[in-house]
Write a protein that holds these residues in place. Structure first.
Motif, PDB file in Angstrom:
ATOM      1  N   LEU A 109       0.847  -1.206   0.000  1.00  0.00           N
ATOM      2  CA  LEU A 109       0.000   0.000   0.000  1.00  0.00           C
ATOM      3  C   LEU A 109       0.876   1.247   0.000  1.00  0.00           C
ATOM      4  CD1 LEU A 109      -2.720  -1.130   2.577  1.00  0.00           C
ATOM      5  CD2 LEU A 109      -3.025  -0.810   0.092  1.00  0.00           C
ATOM      6  N   SER A 110       0.510   2.207  -0.846  1.00  0.00           N
ATOM      7  CA  SER A 110       1.346   3.408  -0.933  1.00  0.00           C
ATOM      8  C   SER A 110       0.736   4.608  -0.212  1.00  0.00           C
ATOM      9  CB  SER A 110       1.596   3.762  -2.397  1.00  0.00           C
ATOM     10  OG  SER A 110       0.360   3.965  -3.034  1.00  0.00           O
ATOM     11  N   SER A 111      -0.531   4.505   0.194  1.00  0.00           N
ATOM     12  CA  SER A 111      -1.193   5.695   0.748  1.00  0.00           C
ATOM     13  C   SER A 111      -1.210   5.726   2.277  1.00  0.00           C
ATOM     14  CB  SER A 111      -2.637   5.768   0.220  1.00  0.00           C
ATOM     15  OG  SER A 111      -3.371   4.652   0.688  1.00  0.00           O
ATOM     16  N   VAL A 112      -0.581   4.729   2.904  1.00  0.00           N
ATOM     17  CA  VAL A 112      -0.575   4.721   4.371  1.00  0.00           C
ATOM     18  C   VAL A 112       0.857   4.902   4.874  1.00  0.00           C
ATOM     19  CG1 VAL A 112      -1.239   3.446   6.453  1.00  0.00           C
ATOM     20  CG2 VAL A 112      -2.495   3.076   4.318  1.00  0.00           C
ATOM     21  N   ASP A 113       1.039   5.928   5.666  1.00  0.00           N
ATOM     22  CA  ASP A 113       2.343   6.159   6.296  1.00  0.00           C
ATOM     23  C   ASP A 113       2.289   5.522   7.690  1.00  0.00           C
ATOM     24  OD1 ASP A 113       4.686   6.994   7.381  1.00  0.00           O
ATOM     25  OD2 ASP A 113       4.216   9.145   7.315  1.00  0.00           O
ATOM     26  N   TRP A 114       2.699   4.257   7.761  1.00  0.00           N
ATOM     27  CA  TRP A 114       2.546   3.488   9.002  1.00  0.00           C
ATOM     28  C   TRP A 114       3.267   4.169  10.158  1.00  0.00           C
ATOM     29  CZ3 TRP A 114      -0.986  -0.004   7.762  1.00  0.00           C
ATOM     30  CH2 TRP A 114      -1.010  -0.522   6.467  1.00  0.00           C
ATOM     31  N   GLN A 115       4.402   4.772   9.865  1.00  0.00           N
ATOM     32  CA  GLN A 115       5.212   5.355  10.949  1.00  0.00           C
ATOM     33  C   GLN A 115       4.558   6.569  11.582  1.00  0.00           C
ATOM     34  OE1 GLN A 115       9.125   5.906   9.355  1.00  0.00           O
ATOM     35  NE2 GLN A 115       9.635   3.749   9.668  1.00  0.00           N
ATOM     36  N   SER A 116       3.607   7.162  10.858  1.00  0.00           N
ATOM     37  CA  SER A 116       2.942   8.328  11.459  1.00  0.00           C
ATOM     38  C   SER A 116       1.679   7.905  12.225  1.00  0.00           C
ATOM     39  CB  SER A 116       2.605   9.372  10.389  1.00  0.00           C
ATOM     40  OG  SER A 116       1.552   8.881   9.594  1.00  0.00           O
ATOM     41  N   CYS A 117       1.420   6.603  12.298  1.00  0.00           N
ATOM     42  CA  CYS A 117       0.235   6.124  13.022  1.00  0.00           C
ATOM     43  C   CYS A 117       0.558   5.991  14.505  1.00  0.00           C
ATOM     44  CB  CYS A 117      -0.224   4.775  12.462  1.00  0.00           C
ATOM     45  SG  CYS A 117      -0.784   4.871  10.761  1.00  0.00           S
ATOM     46  N   GLN A 118      -0.008   6.861  15.275  1.00  0.00           N
ATOM     47  CA  GLN A 118       0.234   6.836  16.722  1.00  0.00           C
ATOM     48  C   GLN A 118      -0.611   5.780  17.409  1.00  0.00           C
ATOM     49  OE1 GLN A 118       2.523   8.601  18.561  1.00  0.00           O
ATOM     50  NE2 GLN A 118       3.279   9.105  16.517  1.00  0.00           N
ATOM     51  N   ARG A 119      -1.883   5.721  17.020  1.00  0.00           N
ATOM     52  CA  ARG A 119      -2.812   4.780  17.678  1.00  0.00           C
ATOM     53  C   ARG A 119      -3.568   3.996  16.620  1.00  0.00           C
ATOM     54  NH1 ARG A 119      -4.637   5.539  22.907  1.00  0.00           N
ATOM     55  NH2 ARG A 119      -6.811   5.192  22.351  1.00  0.00           N
ATOM     56  N   ALA A 120      -3.492   2.666  16.740  1.00  0.00           N
ATOM     57  CA  ALA A 120      -4.168   1.809  15.770  1.00  0.00           C
ATOM     58  C   ALA A 120      -5.014   0.787  16.502  1.00  0.00           C
ATOM     59  CB  ALA A 120      -3.148   1.093  14.895  1.00  0.00           C
ATOM     60  N   VAL A 121      -6.023   0.290  15.803  1.00  0.00           N
ATOM     61  CA  VAL A 121      -6.808  -0.814  16.347  1.00  0.00           C
ATOM     62  C   VAL A 121      -6.882  -1.911  15.284  1.00  0.00           C
ATOM     63  CG1 VAL A 121      -9.009   0.295  15.759  1.00  0.00           C
ATOM     64  CG2 VAL A 121      -8.964  -1.480  17.488  1.00  0.00           C
ATOM     65  N   ASP A 122      -6.663  -3.125  15.743  1.00  0.00           N
ATOM     66  CA  ASP A 122      -6.576  -4.307  14.881  1.00  0.00           C
ATOM     67  C   ASP A 122      -7.849  -5.134  15.143  1.00  0.00           C
ATOM     68  OD1 ASP A 122      -5.712  -6.582  13.547  1.00  0.00           O
ATOM     69  OD2 ASP A 122      -4.016  -6.988  14.886  1.00  0.00           O
TER      70      ASP A 122
END
Ligand SMILES: C[S@@+](CC[C@H](N)C(=O)[O-])C[C@H]1O[C@@H](n2cnc3c(N)ncnc32)[C@H](O)[C@@H]1O
Length: 232
Positions: A43-56
């Motif tokens: 995926l090119s549109s997600v900057d994972w490193q800028s994700c502070q809080r995620a839910v799986d």
């Protein structure tokens, strides 16, 4: 859509919690990273490193969570309805908080996550709308909802998600077929818009991993990833 008219293998079929409860111990030996993790990486549109809080959502044994943490996600919460799968995720330790429950009613704080992810789950849901509604509720303004799925084309060729209870004893887990337009309708109903979509096909990378699939299903689409965005 009901999977049964497409079924070509006619394996015994069990409900989701019973199926994953049995499969949990061997799940990671059988699931193929090419199906989902390669798509996340593509995926090119997600900057994972800028994700502070995620839910799986439907975190399973924590495979997706491990990948997300390695990609740079800082804090991650997870939920799954199968205790045996959740226990494996607990041991893995990628998630900062884990909850046993249904992904359509997580109890997590609304508007609190810049990333919501669900991987290899939607085919087990009879109705996509509660998933999209919960994802939308959880997303912070500007956040992304990433959904990776087993391709409806593969289901329509008659292959449900399945595992071997013992050698030569395959068991299918209750599955449903959702077309791309079902995803679009469920997403649009809650104000999400598609930012990116990619599909994975059975290509040469599969040759050594699943030789029978490679021989029979070469070039067929086997999985997909969608990135949904809310307003703001
Ligand atoms: C194929 S596994 C995927 C797990 C993980 N994302 C991975 O890639 O390894 C599917 C998971 O979805 C969970 N699941 C299915 N329906 C669910 C629901 N309605 N709520 C919560 N978990 C669900 C199952 O218990 C199982 O752990």
């Amino acid at each position: 859509m009901d999977f049964r008219p497409f079924d070509t293998r006619h394996y015994d079929t069990v409900p989701v919690k019973a199926g994953y409860g049995e499969w949990a111990a061997t799940y990671e030996n059988t699931v193929v990273d090419l199906l989902d993790l390669r798509l996340l990486a593509g995926l090119s549109s997600v900057d994972w490193q800028s994700c502070q809080r995620a839910v799986d959502l439907a975190c399973g044994t924590g495979r997706t969570g491990v990948w997300l943490k390695q990609a740079g996600v800082v804090v991650m919460h997870g939920i799954d309805c199968t205790p045996e799968m959740l226990e494996m995720a607990r041991r893995k330790g990628a998630h900062d908080r884990l909850v046993l429950g249904d992904l359509s009613a997580t109890g997590f704080d609304g508007g609190a996550y810049d990333l919501v992810v669900t991987s290899l789950v939607d085919e087990h849901l009879a109705d996509l709308r509660p998933l999209y509604a919960e994802a939308r509720r959880l997303l912070a303004p500007g956040g992304r909802f990433v959904l990776v799925g087993y391709h409806p084309h593969f289901l329509m060729m008659g292959i449900a998600t399945h595992f071997d209870r013992s050698p030569g004893e395959p068991v299918a887990i209750e599955s449903h077929v959702h077309l791309a337009s079902d995803h679009v309708a469920a997403a649009h109903a809650v104000g999400l818009r598609l930012g990116e979509m990619i599909e994975g096909v059975v290509d040469d990378a599969w040759a050594g991993v699943k030789p029978k699939w490679y021989a029979k299903y070469r070039s067929h689409p086997v999985s997909f990833a969608m990135v949904w965005q809310g307003p703001g």
